[in-house]
Design a protein around this motif. Structure first.
Motif, mmCIF file in Angstrom:
data_model
loop_
_atom_site.group_PDB
_atom_site.id
_atom_site.type_symbol
_atom_site.label_atom_id
_atom_site.label_comp_id
_atom_site.label_asym_id
_atom_site.label_seq_id
_atom_site.Cartn_x
_atom_site.Cartn_y
_atom_site.Cartn_z
ATOM 1 N N ASP A 183 1.206 -3.533 9.709
ATOM 2 C CA ASP A 183 2.423 -3.809 10.479
ATOM 3 C C ASP A 183 3.236 -2.552 10.764
ATOM 4 O OD1 ASP A 183 1.735 -6.470 10.437
ATOM 5 O OD2 ASP A 183 3.048 -6.985 8.764
ATOM 6 N N ASP A 184 3.086 -1.504 9.919
ATOM 7 C CA ASP A 184 3.850 -0.276 10.148
ATOM 8 C C ASP A 184 3.145 0.671 11.128
ATOM 9 O OD1 ASP A 184 1.739 0.745 8.694
ATOM 10 O OD2 ASP A 184 2.951 1.460 7.013
ATOM 11 N N GLY A 185 2.008 0.239 11.690
ATOM 12 C CA GLY A 185 1.291 1.050 12.659
ATOM 13 C C GLY A 185 0.203 1.921 12.068
ATOM 14 N N SER A 186 0.155 2.044 10.753
ATOM 15 C CA SER A 186 -0.914 2.821 10.121
ATOM 16 C C SER A 186 -2.159 1.948 9.978
ATOM 17 C CB SER A 186 -0.461 3.337 8.757
ATOM 18 O OG SER A 186 -0.210 2.260 7.877
ATOM 19 N N THR A 187 -3.258 2.586 9.605
ATOM 20 C CA THR A 187 -4.537 1.884 9.499
ATOM 21 C C THR A 187 -5.151 2.139 8.135
ATOM 22 O OG1 THR A 187 -4.934 2.098 11.878
ATOM 23 C CG2 THR A 187 -6.845 1.623 10.503
ATOM 24 N N VAL A 188 -5.792 1.128 7.585
ATOM 25 C CA VAL A 188 -6.535 1.282 6.346
ATOM 26 C C VAL A 188 -7.903 0.648 6.536
ATOM 27 C CG1 VAL A 188 -5.585 -0.846 5.367
ATOM 28 C CG2 VAL A 188 -6.545 0.885 3.850
ATOM 29 N N LEU A 189 -8.932 1.322 6.052
ATOM 30 C CA LEU A 189 -10.283 0.751 6.101
ATOM 31 C C LEU A 189 -10.409 -0.322 5.028
ATOM 32 C CD1 LEU A 189 -12.670 3.818 6.589
ATOM 33 C CD2 LEU A 189 -12.192 1.986 8.227
ATOM 34 N N VAL A 190 -10.885 -1.478 5.420
ATOM 35 C CA VAL A 190 -11.065 -2.585 4.484
ATOM 36 C C VAL A 190 -12.553 -2.880 4.350
ATOM 37 C CG1 VAL A 190 -10.648 -5.037 4.045
ATOM 38 C CG2 VAL A 190 -8.815 -3.604 4.959
ATOM 39 N N ASN A 191 -13.022 -2.866 3.123
ATOM 40 C CA ASN A 191 -14.379 -3.323 2.848
ATOM 41 C C ASN A 191 -14.330 -4.842 2.776
ATOM 42 O OD1 ASN A 191 -16.949 -3.848 1.954
ATOM 43 N ND2 ASN A 191 -16.653 -3.009 -0.084
ATOM 44 N N ARG A 192 -14.714 -5.489 3.885
ATOM 45 C CA ARG A 192 -14.585 -6.943 3.983
ATOM 46 C C ARG A 192 -15.580 -7.672 3.085
ATOM 47 N NH1 ARG A 192 -15.829 -9.002 9.031
ATOM 48 N NH2 ARG A 192 -14.760 -10.879 8.304
ATOM 49 N N GLY A 193 -16.568 -6.946 2.582
ATOM 50 C CA GLY A 193 -17.531 -7.574 1.697
ATOM 51 C C GLY A 193 -18.959 -7.238 2.065
ATOM 52 N N PHE A 194 -19.875 -7.963 1.437
ATOM 53 C CA PHE A 194 -21.308 -7.694 1.543
ATOM 54 C C PHE A 194 -21.971 -8.681 2.488
ATOM 55 C CE2 PHE A 194 -25.524 -8.974 0.047
ATOM 56 C CZ PHE A 194 -26.211 -7.765 0.094
ATOM 57 N N VAL A 195 -22.939 -8.177 3.265
ATOM 58 C CA VAL A 195 -23.778 -9.047 4.083
ATOM 59 C C VAL A 195 -25.243 -8.704 3.830
ATOM 60 C CG1 VAL A 195 -22.115 -9.460 5.930
ATOM 61 C CG2 VAL A 195 -23.592 -7.455 6.061
ATOM 62 N N PRO A 235 0.822 -1.205 0.000
ATOM 63 C CA PRO A 235 0.000 0.000 0.000
ATOM 64 C C PRO A 235 0.857 1.256 0.000
ATOM 65 C CG PRO A 235 0.023 -0.993 2.175
ATOM 66 C CD PRO A 235 0.706 -1.961 1.257
ATOM 67 N N PRO A 236 0.331 2.369 -0.489
ATOM 68 C CA PRO A 236 1.078 3.622 -0.432
ATOM 69 C C PRO A 236 1.459 3.944 1.007
ATOM 70 C CG PRO A 236 -0.859 3.864 -1.825
ATOM 71 C CD PRO A 236 -0.987 2.542 -1.128
ATOM 72 N N PRO A 237 2.638 4.491 1.234
ATOM 73 C CA PRO A 237 3.051 4.805 2.609
ATOM 74 C C PRO A 237 2.169 5.892 3.203
ATOM 75 C CG PRO A 237 4.595 5.730 1.023
ATOM 76 C CD PRO A 237 3.669 4.853 0.250
ATOM 77 N N PRO A 238 2.057 5.954 4.531
ATOM 78 C CA PRO A 238 1.245 7.003 5.170
ATOM 79 C C PRO A 238 1.670 8.387 4.695
ATOM 80 C CG PRO A 238 1.951 5.369 6.783
ATOM 81 C CD PRO A 238 2.684 5.049 5.519
ATOM 82 N N GLY A 239 0.684 9.201 4.359
ATOM 83 C CA GLY A 239 0.957 10.556 3.906
ATOM 84 C C GLY A 239 1.159 10.692 2.417
ATOM 85 N N ALA A 240 1.278 9.589 1.692
ATOM 86 C CA ALA A 240 1.475 9.649 0.244
ATOM 87 C C ALA A 240 0.197 10.116 -0.438
ATOM 88 C CB ALA A 240 1.890 8.286 -0.296
ATOM 89 N N ALA A 241 0.353 10.892 -1.503
ATOM 90 C CA ALA A 241 -0.801 11.364 -2.266
ATOM 91 C C ALA A 241 -1.410 10.202 -3.046
ATOM 92 C CB ALA A 241 -0.387 12.470 -3.216
ATOM 93 N N VAL A 242 -2.726 10.110 -3.005
ATOM 94 C CA VAL A 242 -3.441 9.063 -3.731
ATOM 95 C C VAL A 242 -4.424 9.732 -4.677
ATOM 96 C CG1 VAL A 242 -5.000 7.099 -3.530
ATOM 97 C CG2 VAL A 242 -3.197 7.411 -1.844
ATOM 98 N N THR A 243 -4.364 9.396 -5.966
ATOM 99 C CA THR A 243 -5.200 10.021 -6.978
ATOM 100 C C THR A 243 -5.973 8.956 -7.754
ATOM 101 O OG1 THR A 243 -3.531 9.927 -8.738
ATOM 102 C CG2 THR A 243 -3.408 11.798 -7.203
ATOM 103 N N LYS A 244 -6.733 9.414 -8.736
ATOM 104 C CA LYS A 244 -7.492 8.482 -9.573
ATOM 105 C C LYS A 244 -6.586 7.510 -10.315
ATOM 106 C CE LYS A 244 -11.870 10.850 -10.433
ATOM 107 N NZ LYS A 244 -12.654 9.690 -9.976
ATOM 108 N N ASP A 245 -5.326 7.913 -10.522
ATOM 109 C CA ASP A 245 -4.396 7.001 -11.193
ATOM 110 C C ASP A 245 -4.074 5.782 -10.334
ATOM 111 O OD1 ASP A 245 -4.220 8.534 -13.473
ATOM 112 O OD2 ASP A 245 -2.549 9.732 -12.736
ATOM 113 N N ASP A 246 -4.406 5.844 -9.044
ATOM 114 C CA ASP A 246 -4.143 4.716 -8.152
ATOM 115 C C ASP A 246 -5.362 3.824 -7.959
ATOM 116 O OD1 ASP A 246 -1.366 5.407 -7.220
ATOM 117 O OD2 ASP A 246 -2.389 7.210 -6.536
ATOM 118 N N GLU A 247 -6.536 4.303 -8.361
ATOM 119 C CA GLU A 247 -7.753 3.534 -8.090
ATOM 120 C C GLU A 247 -7.731 2.199 -8.828
ATOM 121 O OE1 GLU A 247 -12.391 4.312 -7.187
ATOM 122 O OE2 GLU A 247 -11.484 5.537 -8.756
#
Length: 235
Positions: free
Chosen positions: A100-112, A52-64
């Protein structure tokens, strides 16, 4: 109709033809852009997963839709976001994954479906997990006709900043979320991952043809009016 009005009509028809040609050219440009976008997204979907991009890295539509490899532990909290999928109506389950680096990312685990919405029926695994998913950009505001109401636990879009605030997550949190990929080992599990819809409307060729037809009609009308005006003028 006076001569001045007829001249104005000729000029209007000619200008309309030019304007329609410009719109057709714009749609051709849009067609090229859309085909390039579709090719780039297709390449991302087939590429090997990356970190994943490191914390603080810019994320744009080119990454989607970039495939990511995540390793961490789920925190025991979640948010349900209303969803309609090929399986019917229900909710997306979004849970924070502490990397593992201490940052957090929201994960869409799926549909219920509604009958599986209770946390006990789709609890996240405890301990370290490794998963692959697609990077998705935040969806701010809510649905087309309904705004998110965090205070009442009503979510209609996957608004990362809003959900992070609702869950009171500490430390660096990614500004995007990740759609977990399908689980080949548990194809019928809840939440059901792998339901990301990657679809792009591409009607630009039709629009371009429409504008070209209108340009031709306007040009034909201008030509007809010019001929009629010449007949009116004495030799």
């Amino acid at each position: 109709m006076g001569r001045a009005a007829r001249i104005a009509l000729i000029v209007s028809a000619a200008l309309a033809s030019v304007a329609f040609l410009a719109l057709a050219a714009w749609q051709v440009q849009r067609l090229g852009w859309k085909l390039d976008l579709m090719a780039r997204v297709e390449a991302r979907l087939k590429a090997e997963p990356v970190a994943p991009p490191p914390p603080g890295a810019a994320v744009t539509k080119d990454d989607e839709y970039r495939r990511l490899w995540l390793h961490g532990s789920f925190e025991p909290r979640e948010v349900l976001v209303q969803a309609t999928t090929e399986l019917g109506g229900g909710h997306w389950v979004l849970a924070p994954l502490r990397l593992d680096d201490g940052s957090t990312v929201l994960v869409n685990r799926g549909f219920v479906p509604p009958e599986q919405r209770a946390p006990a029926q789709h609890a996240a695994p405890s301990g370290p997990v490794a998963l692959i998913g697609l990077l998705r950009l935040t969806e701010t505001g809510g649905g087309p006709l309904r705004a998110n109401v965090p205070a009442e636990g009503r979510w209609y879009s996957r608004d990362v900043a809003g959900i992070v605030a609702q869950l009171a997550l500490a430390g660096p949190v990614a500004p995007y979320f990740v759609d977990e990929a399908a689980d080949a080992a548990q194809p019928q599990r809840w939440p059901r991952p792998g339901l990301t819809v990657v679809r792009f409307t591409n009607n630009h060729a039709v629009y371009a043809a429409t504008w070209l037809a209108l340009a031709a009609m306007a040009a034909a009308a201008a030509g007809y009016l010019v001929r009629e005006e010449r007949r009116r003028v004495p030799a």
